[in-house]
Design a protein around this motif. Structure first.
Motif, PDB file in Angstrom:
ATOM      1  N   LEU A 126       0.855  -1.190   0.000  1.00 36.93           N
ATOM      2  CA  LEU A 126       0.000   0.000   0.000  1.00 36.93           C
ATOM      3  C   LEU A 126       0.885   1.232   0.000  1.00 36.93           C
ATOM      4  O   LEU A 126       1.937   1.261   0.649  1.00 36.93           O
ATOM      5  N   THR A 127       0.427   2.251  -0.719  1.00 37.55           N
ATOM      6  CA  THR A 127       1.225   3.467  -0.864  1.00 37.55           C
ATOM      7  C   THR A 127       0.311   4.678  -1.040  1.00 37.55           C
ATOM      8  O   THR A 127      -0.911   4.539  -1.079  1.00 37.55           O
ATOM      9  N   HIS A 128       0.899   5.867  -1.149  1.00 38.03           N
ATOM     10  CA  HIS A 128       0.197   7.115  -1.445  1.00 38.03           C
ATOM     11  C   HIS A 128      -0.816   7.449  -0.347  1.00 38.03           C
ATOM     12  O   HIS A 128      -1.991   7.642  -0.592  1.00 38.03           O
ATOM     13  N   PHE A 129      -0.318   7.522   0.886  1.00 41.34           N
ATOM     14  CA  PHE A 129      -1.169   7.775   2.043  1.00 41.34           C
ATOM     15  C   PHE A 129      -1.431   9.265   2.211  1.00 41.34           C
ATOM     16  O   PHE A 129      -0.549  10.081   1.971  1.00 41.34           O
ATOM     17  N   SER A 130      -2.627   9.584   2.657  1.00 40.21           N
ATOM     18  CA  SER A 130      -2.952  10.969   2.971  1.00 40.21           C
ATOM     19  C   SER A 130      -2.055  11.442   4.111  1.00 40.21           C
ATOM     20  O   SER A 130      -1.787  10.680   5.053  1.00 40.21           O
ATOM     21  N   LEU A 151       3.070   9.243  10.896  1.00 42.55           N
ATOM     22  CA  LEU A 151       3.986   8.105  10.991  1.00 42.55           C
ATOM     23  C   LEU A 151       4.117   7.584  12.420  1.00 42.55           C
ATOM     24  O   LEU A 151       4.370   6.404  12.633  1.00 42.55           O
ATOM     25  N   HIS A 152       3.932   8.446  13.397  1.00 39.75           N
ATOM     26  CA  HIS A 152       4.045   8.025  14.796  1.00 39.75           C
ATOM     27  C   HIS A 152       2.874   7.091  15.123  1.00 39.75           C
ATOM     28  O   HIS A 152       1.714   7.463  14.943  1.00 39.75           O
ATOM     29  N   PRO A 153       3.162   5.869  15.581  1.00 35.61           N
ATOM     30  CA  PRO A 153       2.108   4.877  15.789  1.00 35.61           C
ATOM     31  C   PRO A 153       1.074   5.255  16.853  1.00 35.61           C
ATOM     32  O   PRO A 153      -0.029   4.725  16.862  1.00 35.61           O
ATOM     33  N   PHE A 154       1.403   6.199  17.748  1.00 36.73           N
ATOM     34  CA  PHE A 154       0.457   6.575  18.797  1.00 36.73           C
ATOM     35  C   PHE A 154      -0.319   7.839  18.443  1.00 36.73           C
ATOM     36  O   PHE A 154      -1.148   8.292  19.215  1.00 36.73           O
ATOM     37  N   ILE A 166      -0.652   6.016  10.561  1.00 35.59           N
ATOM     38  CA  ILE A 166      -0.425   5.081   9.462  1.00 35.59           C
ATOM     39  C   ILE A 166      -0.741   3.652   9.921  1.00 35.59           C
ATOM     40  O   ILE A 166      -1.127   2.795   9.123  1.00 35.59           O
ATOM     41  N   GLU A 167      -0.623   3.419  11.232  1.00 35.11           N
ATOM     42  CA  GLU A 167      -0.961   2.100  11.781  1.00 35.11           C
ATOM     43  C   GLU A 167      -2.447   1.797  11.626  1.00 35.11           C
ATOM     44  O   GLU A 167      -2.837   0.626  11.548  1.00 35.11           O
ATOM     45  N   LEU A 219       3.604  -1.540   3.921  1.00 31.92           N
ATOM     46  CA  LEU A 219       3.258  -0.134   3.761  1.00 31.92           C
ATOM     47  C   LEU A 219       4.488   0.554   3.191  1.00 31.92           C
ATOM     48  O   LEU A 219       5.543   0.568   3.831  1.00 31.92           O
ATOM     49  N   ALA A 220       4.358   1.075   1.995  1.00 33.57           N
ATOM     50  CA  ALA A 220       5.504   1.694   1.318  1.00 33.57           C
ATOM     51  C   ALA A 220       6.000   2.893   2.115  1.00 33.57           C
ATOM     52  O   ALA A 220       5.239   3.557   2.815  1.00 33.57           O
ATOM     53  N   ARG A 221       7.272   3.118   1.999  1.00 35.06           N
ATOM     54  CA  ARG A 221       7.887   4.279   2.629  1.00 35.06           C
ATOM     55  C   ARG A 221       8.816   4.921   1.607  1.00 35.06           C
ATOM     56  O   ARG A 221       9.252   4.264   0.665  1.00 35.06           O
ATOM     57  N   ASP A 222       9.087   6.182   1.806  1.00 34.84           N
ATOM     58  CA  ASP A 222       9.970   6.884   0.876  1.00 34.84           C
ATOM     59  C   ASP A 222      11.295   6.143   0.743  1.00 34.84           C
ATOM     60  O   ASP A 222      11.894   5.739   1.743  1.00 34.84           O
TER      61      ASP A 222
END
Length: 145
Positions: A90-94, A99-102, A107-108, A124-127
């Motif tokens: 999965l990519t191209h997230f709003s 990015l911080h899981p809490f 993104i979590e 989950l794609a990352r740069d």
């Protein structure tokens, strides 16, 4: 012929695929951009080892996703499960998904939603992320330096 090219021999066209035995089946990756209808990729995904697809949102934002031509994690994951894709990236997230899981939303949230509908390997794609797909069709993320 060995390189996959057809040849003419004594006035007859010989097709390489009729004479070659391949050690590994061909590898196939499907990469989709903005798309709020993953089902449109059904035929393209047959026999694929990997689907790379945008999932800008979670299902909570499904209406907005459709309004702007994007998908959400649950929709893409359910599609990938239906066509039995072994790997989903999965990519191209709003940017609303931190990015911080809490953080909320995070993104979590996208990961959890996709995992609820998809049983294959989820990424989950990352740069600047790198992936490999070997000749046997095994897909993996390359560990960072």
């Amino acid at each position: 012929m060995k390189q996959g090219f057809d040849v003419e021999f004594e006035g007859e066209r010989l097709k390489s695929h009729d004479y070659l035995i391949f050690k590994h089946k061909p590898r196939k990756v499907v990469i989709a951009g903005d798309n709020d209808q993953p089902d449109l990729l059904m035929d393209a995904c047959v026999g694929a080892q990997v689907l790379v697809h945008e999932a800008a949102y979670t299902e909570e934002m499904a209406q907005k996703a459709g309004d702007v031509g994007h998908s959400y994690a649950k929709l893409v994951a359910a599609f990938a499960e239906t066509v039995q894709l072994p790997n989903l990236v999965l990519t191209h997230f709003s940017p609303r998904y931190q990015l911080h899981p809490f953080a909320s939303p995070s993104i979590e949230d996208i990961r959890k939603e996709a995992q609820s509908d998809y049983s294959g390997s989820l990424y989950l794609a990352r740069d600047f992320g790198e992936y490999t797909l070997d000749k046997a069709g095994r897909f993996a993320e390359v560990a960072g330096e």
